[in-house]
Enzyme design. Sequence first.
Site, mmCIF file in Angstrom:
data_model
loop_
_atom_site.group_PDB
_atom_site.id
_atom_site.type_symbol
_atom_site.label_atom_id
_atom_site.label_comp_id
_atom_site.label_asym_id
_atom_site.label_seq_id
_atom_site.Cartn_x
_atom_site.Cartn_y
_atom_site.Cartn_z
ATOM 1 N N THR A 83 0.812 -1.209 0.110
ATOM 2 C CA THR A 83 0.044 -0.042 0.052
ATOM 3 C C THR A 83 1.173 1.118 -0.100
ATOM 4 O O THR A 83 1.995 1.157 0.534
ATOM 5 C CB THR A 83 -0.874 -0.051 1.403
ATOM 6 O OG1 THR A 83 -1.527 1.139 1.351
ATOM 7 C CG2 THR A 83 0.055 -0.127 2.701
ATOM 8 N N CYS A 196 0.015 4.570 -6.284
ATOM 9 C CA CYS A 196 -1.189 3.578 -5.720
ATOM 10 C C CYS A 196 -1.022 2.839 -6.643
ATOM 11 O O CYS A 196 -0.905 2.515 -7.808
ATOM 12 C CB CYS A 196 -2.441 4.477 -5.641
ATOM 13 S SG CYS A 196 -3.957 3.412 -5.096
#
Length: 229
Positions: A83, A196
């Site tokens: 993440t 991301c």
Amino acid sequence: MQTIGLVGGMSWESSAVYYRDLNLGVQERLGGLSSPRIVLSTVDFAELTDLEETERWDQIGQLLASAAQGVERAGADFLLLCTTTFHKVADEVEEAVQIPVLRLGDVVSEAVTAAGMTKVGLIGTKVAMSETFFTDRLEAAGLEVVVPDEKHHDFVNAAIYEELVHGVVVPRTRSKVIEIINELWDAGAEGVLLGCTELELLIKQSDVEIPLFPCTTLHVQAALDRALA
């Protein structure tokens, strides 16, 4: 070969990319039937996003620290958080384990510096673009970071959480994100970080002229370098 520890589930699409690319990377480097040693713990993304929306980051830190401890107990030699956004609590995770945490910001900084760049754009979730926990890591390495105009933050965030985490790729969303990337180029960015994992499903280098730094891909390559050293 060292055992790679992964804390994932943020989203499962992201975890799948990490797992797939680590396996492909070992196959490419070692050949034959080789595959990486991986310990993976996934969290409930709905629980984390609920906590994120109410800014209960202390609880998020506890959840991810607990998951990381489980990965450590299962035999991981080092750890990756799959993440960008939840690297906001990476310090808490790092303090909870005895094994090294391969920090995404450090990996990306090294790649940008190696490319001879000093100013890059960052596109990611609203949290990643509007807060400094990730950009501070890059700036500490001597880089200047620019993010999209605030008017774009909600659009990009919605694209990630409402489309990409479900594996949905919408052409008009790609077109808009390309426009935003080009705005960062106009603002002086020498390259743009896809900050991301899910954005790598949407945007490829062939879509834009400015150099892209796919953060997940860089994270995976750094993990392979460490595991196979």
